[in-house]
Design an enzyme around this catalytic site. Structure first.
Site, PDB file in Angstrom:
ATOM      1  N   GLY A  49       0.837  -1.192   0.000  1.00  0.00           N
ATOM      2  CA  GLY A  49       0.000   0.000   0.000  1.00  0.00           C
ATOM      3  C   GLY A  49       0.871   1.241   0.000  1.00  0.00           C
ATOM      4  N   GLN A  54       3.292   9.725   0.948  1.00  0.00           N
ATOM      5  CA  GLN A  54       4.511   8.914   0.926  1.00  0.00           C
ATOM      6  C   GLN A  54       5.285   9.071  -0.371  1.00  0.00           C
ATOM      7  OE1 GLN A  54       2.323   5.134   2.237  1.00  0.00           O
ATOM      8  NE2 GLN A  54       4.341   4.930   3.161  1.00  0.00           N
ATOM      9  N   CYS A  94       6.070   0.019   7.568  1.00  0.00           N
ATOM     10  CA  CYS A  94       5.645   1.132   6.710  1.00  0.00           C
ATOM     11  C   CYS A  94       6.831   1.527   5.839  1.00  0.00           C
ATOM     12  CB  CYS A  94       5.213   2.311   7.574  1.00  0.00           C
ATOM     13  SG  CYS A  94       4.774   3.773   6.608  1.00  0.00           S
ATOM     14  N   LEU A  95       6.620   1.685   4.551  1.00  0.00           N
ATOM     15  CA  LEU A  95       7.720   2.044   3.649  1.00  0.00           C
ATOM     16  C   LEU A  95       8.347   3.384   4.037  1.00  0.00           C
ATOM     17  CD1 LEU A  95       6.343   1.010   0.135  1.00  0.00           C
ATOM     18  CD2 LEU A  95       7.757  -0.311   1.724  1.00  0.00           C
ATOM     19  N   HIS A 136      -4.299   1.791   7.872  1.00  0.00           N
ATOM     20  CA  HIS A 136      -2.908   2.273   7.827  1.00  0.00           C
ATOM     21  C   HIS A 136      -2.759   3.392   6.783  1.00  0.00           C
ATOM     22  CE1 HIS A 136       1.614   1.471   7.937  1.00  0.00           C
ATOM     23  NE2 HIS A 136       1.466   2.254   6.868  1.00  0.00           N
ATOM     24  N   GLU A 137      -3.282   3.150   5.581  1.00  0.00           N
ATOM     25  CA  GLU A 137      -3.148   4.156   4.513  1.00  0.00           C
ATOM     26  C   GLU A 137      -3.990   5.393   4.815  1.00  0.00           C
ATOM     27  OE1 GLU A 137      -0.707   3.747   2.725  1.00  0.00           O
ATOM     28  OE2 GLU A 137      -0.469   1.605   3.041  1.00  0.00           O
ATOM     29  N   HIS A 140      -2.187   7.780   6.916  1.00  0.00           N
ATOM     30  CA  HIS A 140      -1.197   8.605   6.212  1.00  0.00           C
ATOM     31  C   HIS A 140      -1.804   9.908   5.698  1.00  0.00           C
ATOM     32  CE1 HIS A 140       2.516   6.404   6.205  1.00  0.00           C
ATOM     33  NE2 HIS A 140       1.950   5.298   5.755  1.00  0.00           N
TER      34      HIS A 140
HETATM   35 NI    NI Z   1       2.748   3.358   5.755  1.00  0.00          NI
END
Ligand code: NI
Length: 169
Positions: A49, A54, A94-95, A136-137, A140
Site C-alpha cells: 500500500g 509517501q 511502513c515504507l 494504515h493508509e 497517512h
Molecule cells: Ni505506511
C-alpha cells in the site's frame, strides 16, 4: 500540477507525512500519472500500500495491492473509513519508516467509501489484513504514521532506528 517525475518515497520525519492531506478536486491525467508513479514506488519497495504523502504529494488518495502486483492495484480517492468491531494488535511496517516493525492496535473491520480513477464512487466492507491496510493508509492522509501509533515501549525499543531516520532528514 504535480511534477510526477520528482516524486520519491518520503521517510519519517518528513513534514508531508505529518500534515493532513487535501482533497483531490479533479481526477485528470496528472492524477492518473501520479497513480502510476505511486504504483512504481510501492512495487520497487515491495509494499502492499502507498498513500500520496509517501510520494511527497499532500493529497487524499492511496493505493493498495495486498498481492503486491501492478494488476491488483486499487485506487482510493478522497476516501472515508468507518471502523467497526473489535481490535487486533498485529505487527506492521511502513515504507516511510524503514527498519521498524511494531505491533499496532487497529479495528478488525471497516467500511471504506472512496472514488476510483474513473470517477466512480464505491463502498466496500473490509476485514483482516485488508481492513488493516485501509486504516494504515488512511492514517497517512491524516498525517499519522506508525511512529505516532506505536507504544512508548516500542518507541524505546526502536529509538536507534528512529534517531537514525531523524538524522537523515
Ligand atoms: Ni505506511
Amino acid at each position: 500540477m504535480i511534477d510526477v517525475e520528482k516524486c520519491r518515497i518520503t521517510h519519517y520525519p518528513a513534514e508531508v507525512l505529518a500534515g493532513r492531506a487535501k482533497p483531490v478536486e479533479k481526477i485528470d491525467d496528472n492524477i492518473r500519472q501520479l497513480v502510476q508513479k505511486m504504483t512504481d514506488i510501492m512495487l520497487e519497495n515491495k509494499g502492499v500500500g502507498l498513500a500520496a504523502p509517501q510520494a511527497g504529494v499532500p493529497l487524499r488518495m492511496f493505493i493498495i495491492s495486498l498481492a503486491g502486483k501492478r494488476e491488483n492495484v486499487k485506487v482510493y480517492i478522497n476516501p472515508a473509513i468507518v471502523p467497526a468491531g473489535e481490535f487486533d494488535t498485529i505487527e506492521e511496517g511502513c515504507l516511510s519508516v524503514p527498519g521498524v516493525h511494531t505491533k499496532i492496535r487497529r479495528y478488525k473491520k471497516c467500511t471504506v467509501t472512496a472514488t476510483d480513477l474513473d470517477g466512480n464512487k464505491f463502498t466496500e466492507e473490509a476485514e483482516g489484513l485488508y481492513a488493516r491496510a485501509l486504516q494504515h493508509e488512511f492514517d497517512h492522509i491524516e498525517g499519522t504514521t506508525i511512529v505516532n501509533r506505536m507504544s512508548q515501549v516500542a518507541k524505546i525499543a526502536h529509538r536507534r532506528q528512529l534517531k537514525k531516520l531523524e538524522e537523515q532528514k
